[in-house]
Write an enzyme that holds these catalytic residues in place. Structure first.
Site, PDB file in Angstrom:
ATOM      1  CG  HIS A  75      -2.208  -0.855   0.967  1.00 38.88           C
ATOM      2  ND1 HIS A  75      -3.151  -0.782   1.992  1.00 38.88           N
ATOM      3  CD2 HIS A  75      -2.352  -2.062   0.315  1.00 38.88           C
ATOM      4  CE1 HIS A  75      -3.892  -1.777   1.673  1.00 38.88           C
ATOM      5  NE2 HIS A  75      -3.679  -2.277   0.517  1.00 38.88           N
ATOM      6  CE1 TYR A 204      -4.611   4.015   8.850  1.00 36.11           C
ATOM      7  CE2 TYR A 204      -4.964   3.943  11.264  1.00 36.11           C
ATOM      8  CZ  TYR A 204      -4.156   3.441  10.162  1.00 36.11           C
ATOM      9  OH  TYR A 204      -3.257   2.705   9.981  1.00 36.11           O
ATOM     10  N   PRO A 295      -2.725   1.501  19.050  1.00 35.03           N
ATOM     11  CG  PRO A 295      -4.212   0.044  18.543  1.00 35.03           C
ATOM     12  CD  PRO A 295      -3.713   0.693  19.615  1.00 35.03           C
ATOM     13  CE  LYS A 299       5.477   3.815  12.776  1.00 31.85           C
ATOM     14  NZ  LYS A 299       5.046   3.017  11.492  1.00 31.85           N
ATOM     15  CE1 TYR A 387      -0.455   4.123   9.326  1.00 31.26           C
ATOM     16  CE2 TYR A 387       0.531   2.972   7.125  1.00 31.26           C
ATOM     17  CZ  TYR A 387      -0.116   3.265   8.326  1.00 31.26           C
ATOM     18  OH  TYR A 387      -1.521   2.213   8.339  1.00 31.26           O
TER      19      TYR A 387
HETATM   20  P1  FAD Z   1       3.832 -10.972  22.032  1.00 36.40           P
HETATM   21  O1  FAD Z   1       3.432 -10.918  20.648  1.00 36.40           O
HETATM   22  O2  FAD Z   1       3.015 -10.449  22.971  1.00 36.40           O
HETATM   23  O3  FAD Z   1       4.713 -12.352  22.024  1.00 36.40           O
HETATM   24  C1  FAD Z   1       5.388 -12.718  23.579  1.00 36.40           C
HETATM   25  C2  FAD Z   1       5.114 -14.015  23.605  1.00 36.40           C
HETATM   26  O4  FAD Z   1       5.666 -14.776  24.892  1.00 36.40           O
HETATM   27  C3  FAD Z   1       3.817 -14.821  23.347  1.00 36.40           C
HETATM   28  O5  FAD Z   1       3.880 -15.861  22.554  1.00 36.40           O
HETATM   29  C4  FAD Z   1       3.315 -15.241  24.719  1.00 36.40           C
HETATM   30  O6  FAD Z   1       2.550 -16.257  24.849  1.00 36.40           O
HETATM   31  C5  FAD Z   1       4.929 -15.578  25.065  1.00 36.40           C
HETATM   32  N1  FAD Z   1       4.842 -15.337  26.917  1.00 36.40           N
HETATM   33  C6  FAD Z   1       4.382 -14.468  27.662  1.00 36.40           C
HETATM   34  N2  FAD Z   1       4.688 -14.660  28.839  1.00 36.40           N
HETATM   35  C7  FAD Z   1       5.547 -15.766  28.903  1.00 36.40           C
HETATM   36  C8  FAD Z   1       6.078 -16.837  29.792  1.00 36.40           C
HETATM   37  N3  FAD Z   1       6.107 -16.375  31.180  1.00 36.40           N
HETATM   38  N4  FAD Z   1       6.947 -17.693  29.363  1.00 36.40           N
HETATM   39  C9  FAD Z   1       7.255 -17.912  28.335  1.00 36.40           C
HETATM   40  N5  FAD Z   1       6.484 -17.322  27.061  1.00 36.40           N
HETATM   41  C10 FAD Z   1       5.776 -16.406  27.390  1.00 36.40           C
HETATM   42  N6  FAD Z   1      -0.026  -3.489  16.875  1.00 36.40           N
HETATM   43  C11 FAD Z   1      -0.282  -3.054  15.807  1.00 36.40           C
HETATM   44  O7  FAD Z   1       0.495  -2.410  15.375  1.00 36.40           O
HETATM   45  N7  FAD Z   1      -1.661  -3.240  15.348  1.00 36.40           N
HETATM   46  C12 FAD Z   1      -2.743  -4.014  15.900  1.00 36.40           C
HETATM   47  O8  FAD Z   1      -3.812  -3.799  15.479  1.00 36.40           O
HETATM   48  C13 FAD Z   1      -2.172  -4.492  17.148  1.00 36.40           C
HETATM   49  N8  FAD Z   1      -3.225  -5.245  17.839  1.00 36.40           N
HETATM   50  C14 FAD Z   1      -2.920  -5.813  18.802  1.00 36.40           C
HETATM   51  C15 FAD Z   1      -3.805  -6.558  19.768  1.00 36.40           C
HETATM   52  C16 FAD Z   1      -3.345  -7.135  20.895  1.00 36.40           C
HETATM   53  C17 FAD Z   1      -4.564  -7.818  21.866  1.00 36.40           C
HETATM   54  C18 FAD Z   1      -2.169  -6.990  21.558  1.00 36.40           C
HETATM   55  C19 FAD Z   1      -1.872  -7.462  22.674  1.00 36.40           C
HETATM   56  C20 FAD Z   1      -1.425  -6.341  20.862  1.00 36.40           C
HETATM   57  C21 FAD Z   1      -1.664  -5.824  19.565  1.00 36.40           C
HETATM   58  N9  FAD Z   1      -0.526  -4.951  18.801  1.00 36.40           N
HETATM   59  C22 FAD Z   1      -1.035  -4.269  17.719  1.00 36.40           C
HETATM   60  C23 FAD Z   1       0.915  -5.075  19.066  1.00 36.40           C
HETATM   61  C24 FAD Z   1       1.522  -6.117  18.485  1.00 36.40           C
HETATM   62  O9  FAD Z   1       0.611  -7.113  18.280  1.00 36.40           O
HETATM   63  C25 FAD Z   1       2.711  -6.272  19.313  1.00 36.40           C
HETATM   64  O10 FAD Z   1       3.540  -4.941  19.605  1.00 36.40           O
HETATM   65  C26 FAD Z   1       3.656  -7.409  19.026  1.00 36.40           C
HETATM   66  O11 FAD Z   1       2.710  -8.837  19.042  1.00 36.40           O
HETATM   67  C27 FAD Z   1       4.637  -7.630  19.896  1.00 36.40           C
HETATM   68  O12 FAD Z   1       5.445  -8.704  19.657  1.00 36.40           O
HETATM   69  P2  FAD Z   1       6.365  -9.535  20.689  1.00 36.40           P
HETATM   70  O13 FAD Z   1       7.040 -10.791  20.314  1.00 36.40           O
HETATM   71  O14 FAD Z   1       7.237  -8.581  21.399  1.00 36.40           O
HETATM   72  O15 FAD Z   1       5.182  -9.902  21.937  1.00 36.40           O
HETATM   73  C1  DHB Z   2      -3.982  -2.712  11.151  1.00 35.34           C
HETATM   74  C2  DHB Z   2      -3.898  -2.592  12.925  1.00 35.34           C
HETATM   75  C3  DHB Z   2      -3.501  -1.148  13.053  1.00 35.34           C
HETATM   76  O1  DHB Z   2      -3.217  -0.779  14.289  1.00 35.34           O
HETATM   77  C4  DHB Z   2      -3.387  -0.109  12.218  1.00 35.34           C
HETATM   78  O2  DHB Z   2      -3.220   1.048  12.453  1.00 35.34           O
HETATM   79  C5  DHB Z   2      -3.845  -0.329  10.561  1.00 35.34           C
HETATM   80  C6  DHB Z   2      -3.903  -1.775  10.488  1.00 35.34           C
HETATM   81  C7  DHB Z   2      -4.635  -4.019  11.092  1.00 35.34           C
HETATM   82  O3  DHB Z   2      -4.687  -4.968  12.025  1.00 35.34           O
HETATM   83  O4  DHB Z   2      -4.706  -4.472   9.963  1.00 35.34           O
END
Ligand code: FAD
Ligand code: DHB
Length: 398
Positions: A75, A204, A295, A299, A387
């Site tokens: 995009h 948005y 969100p 980022k 962005y």
């Molecule tokens: P995580 O994805 O949280 O991964 C952490 C991992 O560690 C998980 O698999 C978990 O099960 C594991 N874990 C936890 N505790 C333990 C433990 N004690 N021992 C072993 N393993 C453990 N970002 C966006 O940009 N747009 C979005 O729409 C968006 N939606 C989101 C929705 C939700 C519900 C959440 C929580 C986050 C969202 N985010 C979004 C943020 C984005 O998904 C995260 O920034 C991203 O997942 C970060 O990755 P990570 O691997 O650091 O953490």
């Molecule tokens: C999506 C999530 C976001 O937080 C965003 O800013 C744009 C798109 C998505 O889940 O597609």
């Protein structure tokens, strides 16, 4: 008791832990990933969907981008919708050709699991009572129980990639980290719907009823969000009520939002959080374990990827040349980029959401900000460059 030794023990198999493990493998650095959930649970966790070029490049460099190349949707712009009008922000034109890719986080996780399975690199699922020890005397160890058997993984370094609710951050001494937190008076209700997207690029929308976002996952799957009260219950939101709000909040003349069966819906909490520094001795935090963004700036996933790109290079330097400079600079290098993304995410959030306690003066400021972004090339350029994502400047020495 089962005891093993590795170079880097990675806690958590989200995007940050999996990508770090993969990048380390490519550098020939052995590592073990310890995850407390099942593989199926991790693969089905629906979250982010927008990849910056830096994230996409890292997945390509890691050799896990074949499906992303085929199925990811590039995009070059977004739409901003307010006051019943739609405005296009041509991010590619404004940034010298940079774009984002729409590809679900759950698909990245699946691709990284498949790649790890193919090499046979160790990964433990459903580990119970995961704990960290020995950080203070530089003999780090991860302990867990699996099938009733106690395990110990001794490592040179531990990467805490276990998300906001993980245990790694708390393994640092009390008071060692400075914590920065901002809570918001809203949350997002997200749905996945089996219907072709009604738009070519993301919309948005700011509306007095609250924010709305039209995103997508494929030519036949739409991802949509609406702002709701953080204390609201998903049980209060029938599919019909969600669609009604989506229609109202994104309305613009001559455009139709197409409805389809809702296959998933949930309410997502929203906060800004940073814990600094991101290193204590042999323990490094990456991704959501160290920082969370609301969100609207898309980022969270991208910051997680950027952290582990920097960390993987620092560890590669350490093992190839013995230099610890990259490890010493890890936290500061990541934090410069993290704070920029924190500001951008906060800025997008306040520009696009309807704050129930905002006064009339604040509402006018918000409207003025939206009009400025949609009418000034300088203002639009600032949004666009943030962005699509900033380069990891000089963060990567190799
Ligand atoms: P995580 O994805 O949280 O991964 C952490 C991992 O560690 C998980 O698999 C978990 O099960 C594991 N874990 C936890 N505790 C333990 C433990 N004690 N021992 C072993 N393993 C453990 N970002 C966006 O940009 N747009 C979005 O729409 C968006 N939606 C989101 C929705 C939700 C519900 C959440 C929580 C986050 C969202 N985010 C979004 C943020 C984005 O998904 C995260 O920034 C991203 O997942 C970060 O990755 P990570 O691997 O650091 O953490
Ligand atoms: C999506 C999530 C976001 O937080 C965003 O800013 C744009 C798109 C998505 O889940 O597609």
């Amino acid at each position: 008791m089962n005891v093993e030794r590795t170079k880097v023990a990675i806690v958590g198999a989200g995007p940050s832990g999996l990508l770090l493990g993969r990048l380390l493998e490519r550098h020939g650095i052995e590592n073990v990933i310890i995850e407390n959930r099942s593989r199926e649970y991790c693969e089905s966790r629906i979250r982010a969907g927008i990849l910056e070029q830096v994230t996409r490049d890292a997945l390509t460099e890691a050799g896990v981008a074949d499906r992303l190349e085929r199925e990811g949707m590039v995009h070059g712009g977004i739409y901003l919708n307010f006051n019943g009008q739609r405005h296009h922000i041509p991010m590619d034109e404004l940034t010298g050709g940079r774009c984002v890719t729409v590809y679900g986080q759950s698909e990245i996780v699946k691709d990284l699991f498949a790649a790890r399975e193919a090499t046979g690199a160790p990964i433990v699922f459903e580990a119970e009572d995961v704990s960290l020890d020995g950080i203070d005397n530089d003999e780090p160890v991860v302990r867990y129980r699996l099938g009733g058997v106690e395990h110990e993984v001794h490592a040179d370094y531990i990467a805490g990639c276990d998300g906001f609710h993980g245990i790694s951050r708390d393994a640092m001494p009390d008071g060692y980290q400075q914590l920065y937190l901002r809570e918001y008076p809203f949350a997002w209700l997200g749905i996945m719907a089996s219907v072709a997207p009604s738009t070519d690029e993301l919309i948005y929308a700011q509306h007095p009823n609250g924010f709305a976002l039209h995103s997508m996952r494929s030519a036949s799957v739409s991802r949509l969000y609406i702002q709701v009260d953080p204390n609201d219950d998903i049980a209060n939101w029938s599919d019909a009520r969600i669609w009604e709000q989506l229609h109202i909040r994104m309305a613009t003349d001559g455009w139709t939002l197409h409805e389809g069966p809702v296959t998933e819906k949930s309410i997502l909490p929203m906060r800004s959080f940073v814990a600094t520094p991101m290193r204590y001795r042999s323990l490094f935090l990456a991704g959501d374990a160290a920082h969370i963004v609301p969100p609207a700036g898309a980022k969270g996933l991208n910051l997680a990827a950027a952290d582990v790109i920097v960390l993987a290079h620092a560890l590669a330097d350490r093992y190839s040349s013995g230099s610890e400079t990259g490890l010493d600079e890890y936290s500061d290098r990541c934090l410069r980029r993290i704070w920029r993304a924190q500001h951008f995410s906060w800025w997008m959030t306040q520009m696009l959401h309807t704050n129930p306690s905002e006064d009339a003066y604040g509402q006018q400021l918000q409207r003025s900000q939206l009009e400025y972004v949609c009418s000034s090339t300088a203002a639009a350029k600032s949004l666009a460059e943030n962005y699509v994502g900033l380069a990891i400047e000089q963060a990567v020495s190799a």
